[in-house]
Design an enzyme around this catalytic site. Structure first.
Site, short mmCIF file in Angstrom:
data_model
loop_
_atom_site.label_atom_id
_atom_site.label_comp_id
_atom_site.label_asym_id
_atom_site.label_seq_id
_atom_site.Cartn_x
_atom_site.Cartn_y
_atom_site.Cartn_z
N LYS A 1 -4.02 1.77 15.29
CA LYS A 1 -3.30 2.62 13.80
C LYS A 1 -4.03 3.42 13.87
CE LYS A 1 -6.13 -0.48 11.04
NZ LYS A 1 -7.00 -1.33 10.53
N ARG B 1 0.63 -1.42 0.09
CA ARG B 1 0.16 -0.29 0.13
C ARG B 1 0.95 1.32 -0.05
NH1 ARG B 1 -3.77 -0.12 5.20
NH2 ARG B 1 -4.87 -1.41 3.88
N ARG C 1 -1.13 7.48 9.91
CA ARG C 1 -1.78 6.46 8.10
C ARG C 1 -1.30 7.84 6.84
NH1 ARG C 1 -4.06 0.49 8.42
NH2 ARG C 1 -2.60 -0.01 9.68
N CYS D 1 -7.93 -10.65 0.44
CA CYS D 1 -7.80 -10.55 2.32
C CYS D 1 -7.75 -11.19 2.95
CB CYS D 1 -9.34 -9.55 2.44
SG CYS D 1 -9.17 -8.81 4.37
N CYS E 1 -15.58 -3.22 -0.29
CA CYS E 1 -14.05 -3.43 0.14
C CYS E 1 -13.74 -4.97 -0.35
CB CYS E 1 -14.05 -4.35 1.27
SG CYS E 1 -14.58 -5.58 2.06
N LYS F 1 -5.87 7.10 11.64
CA LYS F 1 -6.10 7.72 10.66
C LYS F 1 -7.00 9.47 10.76
CE LYS F 1 -7.72 3.29 8.77
NZ LYS F 1 -8.93 2.26 8.45
N CYS G 1 -16.24 -8.93 6.46
CA CYS G 1 -16.51 -8.39 7.29
C CYS G 1 -16.31 -7.64 8.47
CB CYS G 1 -14.81 -9.33 7.58
SG CYS G 1 -13.32 -8.23 7.98
N CYS H 1 -14.36 -1.50 6.39
CA CYS H 1 -12.79 -1.09 4.58
C CYS H 1 -13.90 -0.53 3.87
CB CYS H 1 -11.78 -2.14 4.36
SG CYS H 1 -10.59 -3.23 6.39
FE1 SRM Z 1 -8.61 -1.84 6.02
C1 SRM Z 1 -7.73 -4.63 7.95
C2 SRM Z 1 -7.93 -3.32 3.53
C3 SRM Z 1 -9.43 0.77 4.85
C4 SRM Z 1 -10.54 -1.15 9.29
N1 SRM Z 1 -7.85 -3.69 5.60
C5 SRM Z 1 -7.17 -3.94 6.35
C6 SRM Z 1 -6.76 -5.52 5.97
C7 SRM Z 1 -5.77 -5.01 5.27
C8 SRM Z 1 -6.85 -7.03 5.99
C9 SRM Z 1 -5.96 -7.57 7.24
O1 SRM Z 1 -5.21 -6.46 8.05
O2 SRM Z 1 -4.96 -8.52 6.38
C10 SRM Z 1 -7.40 -5.73 4.21
C11 SRM Z 1 -6.50 -6.11 3.12
C12 SRM Z 1 -7.31 -6.89 2.00
C13 SRM Z 1 -6.49 -6.54 0.87
O3 SRM Z 1 -6.75 -7.22 0.27
O4 SRM Z 1 -6.52 -5.62 0.00
C14 SRM Z 1 -7.14 -4.13 3.89
N2 SRM Z 1 -9.07 -1.56 3.95
C15 SRM Z 1 -8.32 -2.64 2.94
C16 SRM Z 1 -9.25 -1.05 1.96
C17 SRM Z 1 -8.09 -1.72 0.55
C18 SRM Z 1 -10.48 -1.48 1.34
C19 SRM Z 1 -10.57 -1.14 0.26
O5 SRM Z 1 -11.86 -1.56 -0.83
O6 SRM Z 1 -10.22 0.07 -0.36
C20 SRM Z 1 -8.76 0.32 1.93
C21 SRM Z 1 -7.61 0.53 2.16
C22 SRM Z 1 -7.40 2.43 3.21
C23 SRM Z 1 -5.84 2.29 3.29
O7 SRM Z 1 -5.78 2.77 1.81
O8 SRM Z 1 -5.02 3.30 3.46
C24 SRM Z 1 -9.40 0.05 4.00
N3 SRM Z 1 -9.81 -0.48 7.00
C25 SRM Z 1 -10.31 0.59 5.98
C26 SRM Z 1 -11.35 1.73 6.51
C27 SRM Z 1 -12.02 2.63 5.56
C28 SRM Z 1 -11.40 4.20 6.07
O9 SRM Z 1 -10.44 3.92 7.20
O10 SRM Z 1 -11.72 5.10 6.10
C29 SRM Z 1 -11.83 0.61 7.92
C30 SRM Z 1 -12.47 1.25 8.51
C31 SRM Z 1 -12.51 2.75 9.66
C32 SRM Z 1 -11.25 2.38 11.14
O11 SRM Z 1 -10.40 2.25 10.22
O12 SRM Z 1 -12.14 1.83 11.70
C33 SRM Z 1 -10.78 -0.83 7.99
N4 SRM Z 1 -8.96 -2.74 8.06
C34 SRM Z 1 -10.33 -1.95 8.85
C35 SRM Z 1 -9.76 -2.96 10.43
C36 SRM Z 1 -10.61 -2.37 11.49
C37 SRM Z 1 -9.77 -1.54 11.86
C38 SRM Z 1 -10.18 -1.61 13.90
O13 SRM Z 1 -10.44 -0.06 14.43
O14 SRM Z 1 -11.43 -2.87 14.25
C39 SRM Z 1 -8.35 -3.85 10.11
C40 SRM Z 1 -8.33 -5.01 10.80
C41 SRM Z 1 -7.28 -4.78 12.08
O15 SRM Z 1 -6.61 -3.76 11.74
O16 SRM Z 1 -7.02 -5.66 12.48
C42 SRM Z 1 -8.57 -3.53 8.11
FE1 SF4 Z 2 -10.82 -7.40 4.75
FE2 SF4 Z 2 -13.18 -6.83 6.36
FE3 SF4 Z 2 -11.22 -5.52 5.55
FE4 SF4 Z 2 -13.58 -6.68 3.41
S1 SF4 Z 2 -13.91 -5.16 5.48
S2 SF4 Z 2 -10.94 -5.93 2.98
S3 SF4 Z 2 -13.37 -8.30 4.48
S4 SF4 Z 2 -10.62 -6.59 6.47
#
Ligand code: SRM
Ligand code: SF4
Length: 599
Positions: A233, A98, A167, A461, A455, A235, A500, A504
């Site tokens: 994290k 990323r 980030r 993922c 997502c 943001k 899930c 995201c």
């Molecule tokens: Fe996310 C984890 C993809 C935005 C909340 N996110 C992941 C991971 C890295 C899975 C992992 O930990 O193994 C995913 C990788 C999937 C893949 O195969 O690419 C993933 N997140 C994404 C992306 C690529 C989704 C998309 O379809 O675009 C987004 C990348 C953003 C970026 O450029 O940085 C993405 N993730 C978000 C958002 C939206 C936002 O920030 O506006 C959220 C919700 C907001 C938040 O942070 O609360 C988000 N991602 C999570 C979480 C839950 C965090 C939490 O507080 O519980 C995880 C899991 C974790 O961190 O343990 C996670």
């Molecule tokens: Fe993966 Fe869950 Fe984020 Fe979708 S919402 S990219 S399934 S961690």
């Protein structure tokens, strides 16, 4: 604006701050990731050695946590996982990388280089994310260093794109407000730079940079983060009303531009404590919309950002990772105590927030003209996946490459996974338009699709419980038919899906939100606000495709019949008693969504 949090009882904040590293290390019961960070030597771990272990395509589990700080995740192709296990083969490991692109702005030259990297190392696809950056999928271990060197050559990097740090900083892209956008973009870049980890580990490991020897002094190596970085994290995002296309309420820290009558930025409302992630069945985890905390002058924004982040650094929960985000810190100690500490650290009190209002959290598609006379074209990119689609589909990768070859402005990624070809002079517009048509790119889509996000989920993922990006388009085709049958084909309704509960694609603040529960099963959330300021409520559990259609069709019918002029779908469902309104935070789990059935 976000609803007010109801009165709660808060814990007393830690008496002495900041907690020293020695104290942190001594504390019993720290989360495992804290120990990984402490032992890592400022994010080095055994990564350099792990890259040389050619017998496996993976790296060690602890390095797998550390490598996130370098902008990478170890993944495997889940489509073939079972087959490989049966054949007793190692999983098909590869890495997701990323980038850090503050404000989502890249030059045409960078675009071409990023495209080249995708074509050489990452399956000929770029993935625009929900946070205005690009991801590469499928980079194998033996190509990692080459890929990182190529990224470095573009003058971009992947430092802190993931991990327990501040980030990628998002910024409003609304091209019609060129002046305010510029200010928002500059602030995003400044915050991104000033809160960037200072360790040399990234250059050392990926670019064979010189090892900085000696020095265990955290104050010198990581003056802001220290050895243990943040609890989780963090943001940051900058919004410019009336558009909330960056979804300010979903992030830990936000700055909302306050504009004067001439559209100039006079200062910022600061928001804190938003976040989406939760765990199914664990009610002490929940999505939360950010609170609007205070107003600050433009020149104080960086100081405020650093103060908010360091209070979270010192007050955040380092024992229970699932409760470590800033939203839980604020729920624990209360907004008033948090604000007082931020003010103490900056050195003075701040005024209360100023009035503002948002109209929506989607993008403006097609051509727009900025207040500086330049032209901007927002293209719809389904789930942000930029590639050449088979079977006569859009040739997005090739088409955008052709555009980058002649474009003189820049490209902007939006927080809705779309791409803006920005700053086009009048004389270039027709040429770009012709390329857009030639390569089948789209300037729009149905009203539902224009307001959709999914997502990544399967197959890359590791946390996905259900499909998302590969399934939402088909589901929308069916829902479009249902909407059209009620005359709602032109109604803008936000719809988002995640595989899930991590959220995201920010599904809890979409008017229709689907959250994966298991293969082909989703929780359905309804009643969020169109401008992203209110969470939805759980309406139906564990529903499959046909149940989703059966549930939504009568609600569309009722909406078509009962809505008042301009009334949004989410607001209507609450007014007419189909779902209860979510106030914020823990209230998200309060029963119940489905109050009455439309059937
Ligand atoms: Fe996310 C984890 C993809 C935005 C909340 N996110 C992941 C991971 C890295 C899975 C992992 O930990 O193994 C995913 C990788 C999937 C893949 O195969 O690419 C993933 N997140 C994404 C992306 C690529 C989704 C998309 O379809 O675009 C987004 C990348 C953003 C970026 O450029 O940085 C993405 N993730 C978000 C958002 C939206 C936002 O920030 O506006 C959220 C919700 C907001 C938040 O942070 O609360 C988000 N991602 C999570 C979480 C839950 C965090 C939490 O507080 O519980 C995880 C899991 C974790 O961190 O343990 C996670
Ligand atoms: Fe993966 Fe869950 Fe984020 Fe979708 S919402 S990219 S399934 S961690």
């Amino acid at each position: 604006m976000a609803d007010q949090t109801p009165p709660r009882t808060y814990e007393t904040p830690p008496a002495e701050r900041p907690i020293t590293e020695a104290e942190a290390a001594r504390s019993a019961g720290l989360a495992h990731n804290e120990h990984i960070k402490i032992a890592s030597g400022y994010l080095r771990g055994t990564l350099a050695d792990g890259l040389l272990a050619h017998a496996t395509g993976a790296i060690s589990e602890d390095d797998g946590q550390l490598v996130k700080f370098h902008g990478m995740y170890l993944q495997d192709d889940r489509d073939i996982r079972a087959e490989r296990t049966k054949k007793k083969l190692e999983k098909a490991f590869s890495f997701m990388i990323r980038l850090r692109i503050a404000g989502g702005v890249v030059t045409p030259k960078q675009w071409l280089a990023l495209d080249d990297i995708a074509t050489t190392y990452a399956g000929s696809a770029l993935r625009a994310t929900t946070r205005q950056t690009f991801q590469y999928h499928g980079v194998i271990k033996s190509n990692l260093k080459r890929t990182m060197a190529a990224i470095d050559a573009t003058l971009l990097d992947t430092i802190a794109a993931c991990g327990d740090v501040n980030r990628n900083v998002m910024a409003a892209t609304n091209p019609a407000q060129s002046g305010a956008h510029k200010v928002a973009y500059e602030l995003a870049k400044d915050i991104s730079d000033s809160l960037l980890p200072k360790t040399n580990a990234w250059r050392e490991i990926w670019l064979d940079g010189e090892r900085v020897v000696g020095g265990e002094d955290a104050a010198e190596i990581e003056p802001v983060y220290g050895r243990t970085y943040l609890p989780r994290k963090f943001k940051t995002v900058i919004a410019v009303p009336p558009s909330n296309e960056v979804d300010i309420f979903a992030h830990d820290l936000g700055f909302i531009a306050i504009l004067d009558a001439a559209g100039q930025v006079t200062g910022w409302n600061v928001t804190v404590g938003g976040g989406m992630g939760m765990t199914h069945g664990e009610t002490d985890t929940f999505p939360r919309t950010a609170d609007v905390m205070l107003f600050c002058e433009p020149e104080e924004a960086i100081k405020v950002a650093e103060a908010v982040m360091t209070v979270q650094r010192d007050w955040g929960n380092r024992k229970v990772r699932k409760n470590a985000r800033l939203k839980y810190t604020i729920e624990r100690y209360g907004l008033a105590a948090f604000r007082a500490e931020v003010e103490t650290r900056v050195g003075h009190a701040f005024p209360d927030p100023k009035p503002f209002s948002f109209t929506g959290n989607g993008d403006r598609y097609g051509w727009t003209e900025g207040d500086d006379g330049r032209h901007h074209l927002t293209l719809y990119v389904a789930s942000g996946r930029i590639k050449d689609y088979p079977d006569g589909g859009a040739q997005l990768l090739t088409g955008l490459r052709r555009i980058a070859e002649i474009h003189e402005g820049d490209f902007r990624l939006t927080g809705n996974q779309n791409v803006i070809i920005a700053n086009v002079p009048s004389e270039k517009r027709a040429e770009i338009e012709a390329l857009v048509d030639q390569y089948g790119m789209t300037k729009g889509a149905s009203a539902l699709r224009r307001n959709s996000m999914a997502c990544v989920a399967l197959p890359t993922c590791g946390l996905a419980l259900a499909e998302s990006e590969r399934y939402l388009p088909d589901l929308m085709t069916e829902l479009e038919a249902s909407l059209a049958s009620h005359g709602l084909q032109d109604d803008e309704i936000t719809i988002r899906m995640t595989g899930c509960p991590n959220g995201c694609a920010r599904p809890y603040i979409a008017e229709i939100g689907f959250v994966g529960r298991g293969p082909e099963r989703y929780h359905l959330y309804l009643g969020a606000a169109f401008d992203g300021s209110r969470l939805g409520k759980l309406y139906a559990e564990d529903v499959n495709a046909s149940e989703i259609k059966t549930l939504l069709d009568p609600l569309f019918a009722a909406y078509a019949k009962g809505k008042t002029p301009g009334e949004r779908f989410g607001d209507y469902l609450i007014r007419d008693g189909y779902v209860t309104k979510t106030i914020n935070g823990p209230d998200f789990h309060e029963k119940t969504g489905a109050l009455k059935s439309a059937a």
